[in-house]
Design an enzyme around this catalytic site. Structure first.
Site, PDB file in Angstrom:
ATOM      1  N   GLU A   1       0.290  -1.086  -0.130  1.00  0.00           N
ATOM      2  CA  GLU A   1       0.328  -0.096   0.145  1.00  0.00           C
ATOM      3  C   GLU A   1       0.875   1.416  -0.124  1.00  0.00           C
ATOM      4  OE1 GLU A   1      -2.845  -3.012   1.559  1.00  0.00           O
ATOM      5  OE2 GLU A   1      -0.520  -2.534   1.583  1.00  0.00           O
TER       6      GLU A   1
ATOM      7  N   PHE B   1      -8.974  -2.847  -0.002  1.00  0.00           N
ATOM      8  CA  PHE B   1     -10.199  -2.422   0.990  1.00  0.00           C
ATOM      9  C   PHE B   1      -9.115  -1.081   2.037  1.00  0.00           C
ATOM     10  CE2 PHE B   1     -10.420  -6.703  -0.500  1.00  0.00           C
ATOM     11  CZ  PHE B   1     -11.677  -6.729  -0.005  1.00  0.00           C
TER      12      PHE B   1
ATOM     13  N   PRO C   1      -1.122   1.407   6.001  1.00  0.00           N
ATOM     14  CA  PRO C   1       0.271   1.436   5.565  1.00  0.00           C
ATOM     15  C   PRO C   1       0.644   2.150   4.364  1.00  0.00           C
ATOM     16  CG  PRO C   1       0.170  -0.443   5.118  1.00  0.00           C
ATOM     17  CD  PRO C   1      -1.928   0.174   5.181  1.00  0.00           C
TER      18      PRO C   1
ATOM     19  N   HIS D   1     -13.122  -5.366   6.564  1.00  0.00           N
ATOM     20  CA  HIS D   1     -13.649  -5.007   4.847  1.00  0.00           C
ATOM     21  C   HIS D   1     -14.489  -4.601   5.170  1.00  0.00           C
ATOM     22  CE1 HIS D   1     -10.958  -8.874   4.454  1.00  0.00           C
ATOM     23  NE2 HIS D   1     -10.691  -8.618   3.023  1.00  0.00           N
TER      24      HIS D   1
END
Length: 694
Positions: free
Chosen positions: A414, A437, A443, A483
């Site tokens: 990410e 998601f 991160p 999620h």
């Protein structure tokens, strides 16, 4: 000096003398900064001990190259052509600071022009520059591959950092991607064996050179960074390797830290005087270069003349910078957002004979059209490539249509996905990226905050970051704790980033195009519960698909549902301000129980939100409810409610109410618990009923 005693240098004497001159300037600059600490009050570092490797790197760069220095690289900046005066304007945070207009630290440059290498935004977070720099190299490779580059030569990217920074995980992400794509980038690691007061044995188990051995495909070299000749030849070798497009390379230079960590963390706080004296005696790059120049036949008289000229230049520049004007304090409010070319809705929202589409298809069609119309656009993220086309099929067929170099997968990185956008945009790419998601965005928030959000402001408008970051979010059907989250408040806290949150297919398409055309970073939060209109009550999210030219400007809300004028006149109505799934909870609640008594504003944009429309409608109705799926305490919804209270107080007939999810750390997996915690239609009904009774 007798000819038989004169050695011959492998590097031209003119180059050596130019390096010596810059080193002499650097010594005088560091000395002046220390002598006048009341004047040089802002935190700064100098390159004492690091000059040889920095100057060697700078001498090999062209104006077509991109360089990402770090906070100790003022000798490198001199080597590429910046004067002490220009650097000192930033040191003293002066109005004419050419890099940031007085907003950023010393040796945090930014530059666009034809006479020096290009320098995008520099944050102070060590190691963070590795990802944006690698993104710039990725952009260069893409533009060259498509024949879109406007360079005369073969530009490269240089990323400079300290050895301690290599312990950052984001450096590993950058190296992985650089090797995977064979990118034209040189990483220069200046290893002084210190990380502020921590010595090597305290923070690392190996050097950057040893660490790089584990990255197959990364050419590496280690050198004595105090020997200018050695550094110059090593840089020449690796720069040629990268320019020939053979892949990325790493140059590890062993150097001493002869000065302070920074002016605020001084060497005497944690260094032993005897150890420092030994470093100066044995490893001073300036003294080494002087001895070599004498061996090559340069007289002491000429060296003294070079030193005197350098010191006089620095002295003159310093006092000139001291006397230069301060910025207007109100300039702190300038260059916050890059101005957008899209200020009004464009195109047809409901074209004649248009077909209805679900939200996920509207997004897919928008991306397809963007990639067709803009060759500088690319799309990447986790699982969006050819095989799957996105876990929600939101990228299906795009790689087949537009090529694997434009639509491709990334590792689970990410930070790289988001941070690379800063470098990509710096070289002219317009990236659209996806985080799978929203619960996994964190991160990447480090890069979003340090590198993207601040770029336009801290480069004084030179480097905006026109990147689109797509993030599926929201709870439905037992998605569970990782999620189902929607974390717009976190992103809204990163000033400099815009946020849009569509609630239907038409806005999905229009906002994606608006985000793409906006010159600022835009996070597009997409509620996956609305994607297919399968969740009961979200059928209205399926709309006629707008035409190809449809664009929704960022910052403009929309009245989704209107109250009856006669009920407004008698003071019997309220306005609900919401977005995303909240629009459909409220829509269904109103249709079932309060038709005519409630107006619904779909914010569409959360940062910046449409204050003008919201305040106008609140003043008309006198009562307001803000509905959000986020946990409410300290949330964006509460902030909006607070601003309504502050700006519309005399028009209110009741306190502004907020309906949101309770303060829990995550959405539970069990469907019954999930339905219990999110607001939902029934809870919206109760909140509306309570507010109408005032």
């Amino acid at each position: 000096m007798p000819a038989e005693k004169v050695k011959k240098s492998e590097v031209s004497i003119d180059v050596l003398k130019r390096a010596y001159y810059i080193m002499a300037r650097e010594r005088k600059m560091a000395q002046l900064y220390d002598q006048h600490r009341k004047i040089t009050k802002y935190v700064h570092s100098t390159s004492l001990g690091h000059e040889a490797i920095q100057i060697a790197v700078g001498f090999h760069l062209t104006p077509e190259d991109y360089v990402y220095p770090y906070y100790r690289d003022d000798a490198l900046l001199q080597a590429v052509g910046f004067s002490p005066y220009q650097l000192m304007l930033q040191l003293l945070a002066k109005k004419d600071d050419p890099f940031s207009g007085g907003k950023h630290y010393y040796s945090h440059p930014s530059y666009r022009g034809s006479d020096h290498p290009q320098i995008p935004h520099q944050s102070s977070a060590t190691g963070m520059q590795a990802i944006p720099a690698t993104g710039a190299a990725l952009g260069i490779k893409y533009l060259e591959g498509r024949g879109l580059g406007k360079w005369k030569g073969k530009p490269i990217v240089v990323c400079s950092m300290g050895d301690g920074a290599v312990t950052e995980g984001e450096v590993a992400e950058a190296w992985q991607e650089a090797i995977l794509h064979k990118l034209p980038i040189l990483y220069v690691v200046q290893d002084n064996n210190w990380s502020i007061s921590a010595y090597g044995e305290e923070f690392k188990v190996m050097s950057a050179y040893e660490y790089a051995a584990g990255f197959k495909g990364l050419k590496r070299k280690t050198v004595d960074g105090t020997d200018f000749e050695v550094c110059y030849k090593a840089v020449a070798e690796l720069v040629e390797y990268v320019r020939e497009r053979k892949g990325p390379a790493l140059l590890h230079a062993r150097v001493p830290l002869l000065g302070h960590h920074t002016s605020g963390v001084r060497k005497e706080f944690y260094r032993d005087e005897k150890e420092l004296e030994r470093e100066w005696r044995l490893r001073d790059p300036f003294a080494k270069l002087e001895r070599k120049l004498k061996q090559y036949g340069v007289s002491e008289e000429e060296l003294k003349q070079l030193r005197d000229e350098a010191e006089q230049e620095v002295e003159k520049d310093f006092w000139k910078a001291v006397e230069s004007p301060e910025p207007d304090p109100e300039y702190a409010l300038e260059k916050v957002w890059a101005p957008s070319p899209v200020t009004e809705e464009q195109g047809e929202r409901e074209p004649a004979n248009g077909q209805k589409v679900i939200m996920v298809d509207a997004a897919l069609h928008a991306l397809d059209e963007i990639l067709s119309d803009y060759p500088e656009a690319i799309f990447f993220g986790q699982d969006v490539g050819r095989r799957l086309g996105g876990v929600f099929r939101e990228a299906a067929t795009l790689a087949e249509k537009h090529g694997d170099d434009r639509v491709f997968n990334t590792p689970i990185q990410e930070a790289f996905i988001i941070g690379s956008c800063a470098g990509l945009t710096a070289v002219g790419i317009k990236p659209i990226v996806e985080i799978q998601f929203m619960d996994y965005i964190f991160p990447g928030v480090n890069q979003l905050y340090t590198e993207l959000a601040k770029s336009y402001y801290l480069t004084d408008g030179k480097y905006s970051v026109p990147a689109v970051i797509r993030v599926p979010a929201g709870a439905y059907g037992g998605g569970g704790p990782y999620h189902s989250g929607t974390h717009e408040t976190v992103i809204a806290g990163l000033k400099g980033v815009k946020i849009v949150y569509p609630s239907n297919a038409a806005d999905m398409k229009g906002l994606l195009k608006g985000a793409f055309l906006d010159p600022n970073p835009v996070v597009v939060i997409e509620h996956k519960g609305i994607y297919w209109s399968k969740v009961p009550g979200t059928e209205g999210a399926k709309t006629v698909e707008p035409d190809r030219n449809y664009v929704v400007p960022i910052g403009k809300a929309r009245i989704h549902y209107q109250a009856k004028p006669e009920l407004i006149e008698t003071g019997e109505t309220i306005v609900v301000i919401t977005y995303g799934m909240g629009v459909w909870w409220t829509h269904n609640a109103v249709k079932e129980s309060f038709d005519g008594y409630v107006e619904i504003i779909d914010l569409r944009t959360l940062m910046p939100f449409d204050e003008q429309l919201v305040y106008e409608r609140v003043k008309l109705h006198g009562k307001a409810l803000v509905v959000s799926e986020e946990a409410g305490f300290l949330s964006l919804a509460e902030s909006i409610a607070g601003r309504i209270q502050q700006n519309c107080f005399e028009y209110l007939d009741a306190p502004v109410k907020v309906l949101s999810t309770p303060m829990i750390p995550a959405i539970p997996l069990n469907e019954g618990m999930e339905k219990f915690v999110i607001p939902g239609k029934e809870r919206v009904k109760e909140a509306i009923k309570d507010l109408l009774q005032y």
